[in-house]
Design a protein around this motif. Structure first.
Motif, PDB file in Angstrom:
ATOM      1  N   ARG A 203      38.626   4.853 -74.273  1.00  0.00           N
ATOM      2  CA  ARG A 203      37.750   5.055 -73.117  1.00  0.00           C
ATOM      3  C   ARG A 203      37.146   3.727 -72.695  1.00  0.00           C
ATOM      4  O   ARG A 203      36.950   2.832 -73.505  1.00  0.00           O
ATOM      5  N   ARG A 204      36.879   3.617 -71.414  1.00  0.00           N
ATOM      6  CA  ARG A 204      36.296   2.416 -70.814  1.00  0.00           C
ATOM      7  C   ARG A 204      37.236   1.207 -70.904  1.00  0.00           C
ATOM      8  O   ARG A 204      36.776   0.069 -70.956  1.00  0.00           O
ATOM      9  N   SER A 205      38.535   1.474 -70.914  1.00  0.00           N
ATOM     10  CA  SER A 205      39.504   0.380 -70.999  1.00  0.00           C
ATOM     11  C   SER A 205      40.475   0.355 -69.816  1.00  0.00           C
ATOM     12  O   SER A 205      41.427  -0.411 -69.825  1.00  0.00           O
ATOM     13  N   GLY A 206      40.251   1.209 -68.819  1.00  0.00           N
ATOM     14  CA  GLY A 206      41.113   1.223 -67.642  1.00  0.00           C
ATOM     15  C   GLY A 206      42.149   2.327 -67.634  1.00  0.00           C
ATOM     16  O   GLY A 206      42.851   2.500 -66.637  1.00  0.00           O
ATOM     17  N   VAL A 207      42.254   3.095 -68.704  1.00  0.00           N
ATOM     18  CA  VAL A 207      43.263   4.151 -68.787  1.00  0.00           C
ATOM     19  C   VAL A 207      43.004   5.224 -67.723  1.00  0.00           C
ATOM     20  O   VAL A 207      43.921   5.634 -66.998  1.00  0.00           O
ATOM     21  N   GLY A 208      41.770   5.684 -67.624  1.00  0.00           N
ATOM     22  CA  GLY A 208      41.428   6.705 -66.652  1.00  0.00           C
ATOM     23  C   GLY A 208      41.714   6.255 -65.225  1.00  0.00           C
ATOM     24  O   GLY A 208      42.232   7.018 -64.404  1.00  0.00           O
ATOM     25  N   ARG A 209      41.406   5.018 -64.937  1.00  0.00           N
ATOM     26  CA  ARG A 209      41.681   4.468 -63.605  1.00  0.00           C
ATOM     27  C   ARG A 209      43.184   4.483 -63.318  1.00  0.00           C
ATOM     28  O   ARG A 209      43.607   4.868 -62.234  1.00  0.00           O
ATOM     29  N   HIS A 210      43.991   4.091 -64.294  1.00  0.00           N
ATOM     30  CA  HIS A 210      45.444   4.111 -64.113  1.00  0.00           C
ATOM     31  C   HIS A 210      45.940   5.532 -63.813  1.00  0.00           C
ATOM     32  O   HIS A 210      46.794   5.730 -62.948  1.00  0.00           O
ATOM     33  N   LEU A 211      45.410   6.503 -64.550  1.00  0.00           N
ATOM     34  CA  LEU A 211      45.815   7.890 -64.315  1.00  0.00           C
ATOM     35  C   LEU A 211      45.408   8.343 -62.908  1.00  0.00           C
ATOM     36  O   LEU A 211      46.198   8.969 -62.198  1.00  0.00           O
ATOM     37  N   LEU A 212      44.202   8.010 -62.484  1.00  0.00           N
ATOM     38  CA  LEU A 212      43.741   8.428 -61.159  1.00  0.00           C
ATOM     39  C   LEU A 212      44.475   7.706 -60.034  1.00  0.00           C
ATOM     40  O   LEU A 212      44.723   8.296 -58.982  1.00  0.00           O
ATOM     41  N   VAL A 213      44.850   6.460 -60.248  1.00  0.00           N
ATOM     42  CA  VAL A 213      45.665   5.757 -59.245  1.00  0.00           C
ATOM     43  C   VAL A 213      46.986   6.493 -59.059  1.00  0.00           C
ATOM     44  O   VAL A 213      47.430   6.741 -57.937  1.00  0.00           O
ATOM     45  N   ARG A 214      47.618   6.886 -60.161  1.00  0.00           N
ATOM     46  CA  ARG A 214      48.881   7.616 -60.078  1.00  0.00           C
ATOM     47  C   ARG A 214      48.685   8.961 -59.380  1.00  0.00           C
ATOM     48  O   ARG A 214      49.507   9.380 -58.564  1.00  0.00           O
ATOM     49  N   LEU A 215      47.584   9.639 -59.654  1.00  0.00           N
ATOM     50  CA  LEU A 215      47.316  10.922 -59.003  1.00  0.00           C
ATOM     51  C   LEU A 215      47.054  10.737 -57.513  1.00  0.00           C
ATOM     52  O   LEU A 215      47.491  11.556 -56.697  1.00  0.00           O
ATOM     53  N   ALA A 216      46.374   9.667 -57.137  1.00  0.00           N
ATOM     54  CA  ALA A 216      46.148   9.385 -55.717  1.00  0.00           C
ATOM     55  C   ALA A 216      47.482   9.120 -55.020  1.00  0.00           C
ATOM     56  O   ALA A 216      47.704   9.581 -53.889  1.00  0.00           O
ATOM     57  N   GLU A 217      48.385   8.431 -55.689  1.00  0.00           N
ATOM     58  CA  GLU A 217      49.727   8.204 -55.126  1.00  0.00           C
ATOM     59  C   GLU A 217      50.456   9.538 -54.946  1.00  0.00           C
ATOM     60  O   GLU A 217      51.122   9.765 -53.935  1.00  0.00           O
ATOM     61  N   GLU A 218      50.329  10.424 -55.927  1.00  0.00           N
ATOM     62  CA  GLU A 218      50.960  11.744 -55.867  1.00  0.00           C
ATOM     63  C   GLU A 218      50.368  12.570 -54.723  1.00  0.00           C
ATOM     64  O   GLU A 218      51.094  13.246 -53.990  1.00  0.00           O
ATOM     65  N   ALA A 219      49.058  12.521 -54.562  1.00  0.00           N
ATOM     66  CA  ALA A 219      48.401  13.248 -53.470  1.00  0.00           C
ATOM     67  C   ALA A 219      48.861  12.708 -52.117  1.00  0.00           C
ATOM     68  O   ALA A 219      49.131  13.480 -51.188  1.00  0.00           O
ATOM     69  N   LYS A 220      48.975  11.409 -52.012  1.00  0.00           N
ATOM     70  CA  LYS A 220      49.436  10.787 -50.759  1.00  0.00           C
ATOM     71  C   LYS A 220      50.879  11.203 -50.466  1.00  0.00           C
ATOM     72  O   LYS A 220      51.214  11.594 -49.348  1.00  0.00           O
ATOM     73  N   LYS A 221      51.723  11.153 -51.490  1.00  0.00           N
ATOM     74  CA  LYS A 221      53.135  11.521 -51.339  1.00  0.00           C
ATOM     75  C   LYS A 221      53.286  12.972 -50.886  1.00  0.00           C
ATOM     76  O   LYS A 221      54.195  13.304 -50.123  1.00  0.00           O
ATOM     77  N   ASN A 222      52.385  13.850 -51.328  1.00  0.00           N
ATOM     78  CA  ASN A 222      52.446  15.280 -51.003  1.00  0.00           C
ATOM     79  C   ASN A 222      51.587  15.655 -49.800  1.00  0.00           C
ATOM     80  O   ASN A 222      51.374  16.832 -49.548  1.00  0.00           O
ATOM     81  N   ASP A 223      51.109  14.660 -49.062  1.00  0.00           N
ATOM     82  CA  ASP A 223      50.307  14.880 -47.859  1.00  0.00           C
ATOM     83  C   ASP A 223      49.119  15.800 -48.136  1.00  0.00           C
ATOM     84  O   ASP A 223      48.829  16.725 -47.371  1.00  0.00           O
ATOM     85  N   CYS A 224      48.440  15.549 -49.244  1.00  0.00           N
ATOM     86  CA  CYS A 224      47.289  16.375 -49.624  1.00  0.00           C
ATOM     87  C   CYS A 224      46.062  16.008 -48.796  1.00  0.00           C
ATOM     88  O   CYS A 224      45.874  14.848 -48.411  1.00  0.00           O
ATOM     89  N   ALA A 225      45.230  17.000 -48.549  1.00  0.00           N
ATOM     90  CA  ALA A 225      43.979  16.780 -47.831  1.00  0.00           C
ATOM     91  C   ALA A 225      42.965  16.050 -48.712  1.00  0.00           C
ATOM     92  O   ALA A 225      42.146  15.282 -48.213  1.00  0.00           O
ATOM     93  N   ARG A 226      43.034  16.294 -50.018  1.00  0.00           N
ATOM     94  CA  ARG A 226      42.058  15.687 -50.927  1.00  0.00           C
ATOM     95  C   ARG A 226      42.498  15.936 -52.376  1.00  0.00           C
ATOM     96  O   ARG A 226      43.443  16.668 -52.631  1.00  0.00           O
ATOM     97  N   ILE A 227      41.757  15.340 -53.271  1.00  0.00           N
ATOM     98  CA  ILE A 227      41.869  15.619 -54.706  1.00  0.00           C
ATOM     99  C   ILE A 227      40.570  16.294 -55.115  1.00  0.00           C
ATOM    100  O   ILE A 227      39.489  15.772 -54.856  1.00  0.00           O
ATOM    101  N   ASP A 228      40.678  17.460 -55.717  1.00  0.00           N
ATOM    102  CA  ASP A 228      39.511  18.179 -56.232  1.00  0.00           C
ATOM    103  C   ASP A 228      39.489  18.086 -57.741  1.00  0.00           C
ATOM    104  O   ASP A 228      40.549  18.053 -58.390  1.00  0.00           O
ATOM    105  N   LEU A 229      38.297  18.069 -58.303  1.00  0.00           N
ATOM    106  CA  LEU A 229      38.153  18.186 -59.746  1.00  0.00           C
ATOM    107  C   LEU A 229      36.839  18.880 -60.037  1.00  0.00           C
ATOM    108  O   LEU A 229      35.914  18.854 -59.230  1.00  0.00           O
ATOM    109  N   GLU A 230      36.791  19.531 -61.159  1.00  0.00           N
ATOM    110  CA  GLU A 230      35.566  20.150 -61.652  1.00  0.00           C
ATOM    111  C   GLU A 230      35.152  19.392 -62.901  1.00  0.00           C
ATOM    112  O   GLU A 230      36.001  18.997 -63.698  1.00  0.00           O
ATOM    113  N   VAL A 231      33.854  19.187 -63.044  1.00  0.00           N
ATOM    114  CA  VAL A 231      33.361  18.485 -64.230  1.00  0.00           C
ATOM    115  C   VAL A 231      32.055  19.144 -64.669  1.00  0.00           C
ATOM    116  O   VAL A 231      31.249  19.544 -63.836  1.00  0.00           O
TER     117      VAL A 231
END
Length: 156
Positions: free
Chosen positions: A93-121
């Motif tokens: 944690r706090r080493s950039g792993v989460g950011r890498h995962l979210l960058v990939r998810l943002a790319e996936e959302a863009k590729k799929n023409d998504c309106a947004r990314i939702d998450l619950e926390v």
């Protein structure tokens, strides 16, 4: 760190399950985990997957996992990428792993023409600061309601 992110495969189900268990343990909710690696194999890697995964690796070791699926926004008229879990091993944690995962998810959302990314926390999860730092905002107008399996069986 040299973080590489790749899609999950059926061979990763034991690892994905171990990360789910680690998250549940961290949140002191271990008793809530009912899923098994067999459930993950059945539901994530058949002809009609119910979820998708990506895994982050550093020098061949899995250091993070994200589990997501697509829903639909009737208001936006577009798919929505729903990030169900993002889990980074405690030692990474706090080493950039989460950011890498979210960058990939943002790319996936863009590729799929998504309106947004939702998450619950959960309100007490300190990861909220991380999401806000990346640009996620809290929608104060929505509340999440659940109807568990026993109750919807009664209702039906």
């Amino acid at each position: 760190m040299n973080i590489q992110v790749r899609p999950g495969t059926i061979e990763d189900c034991d690892t994905i399950h171990a990360f789910i268990s680690e998250l549940a343990d961290y949140l002191d909710l271990k008793e809530k985990v009912q899923a098994t690696p067999a459930d993950l194999r059945r539901d994530g890697f058949g002809s009609n997957p119910k979820f998708y995964t990506i895994l982050a690796h550093d020098v061949g070791k899995t250091v993070g996992v994200a589990i997501y699926f697509f829903t639909y926004s009737s208001w936006a008229g577009r798919k929505v990428l729903n990030l169900h879990d993002i889990i980074v091993s405690k030692s990474n944690r706090r080493s950039g792993v989460g950011r890498h995962l979210l960058v990939r998810l943002a790319e996936e959302a863009k590729k799929n023409d998504c309106a947004r990314i939702d998450l619950e926390v959960r309100s007490y999860n300190e990861a909220r600061k991380f999401y806000e730092k990346l640009g996620f905002t809290q929608d104060h107008s929505n509340l999440i309601y659940e109807l568990n399996k026993a109750d919807f069986k009664k209702l039906a």
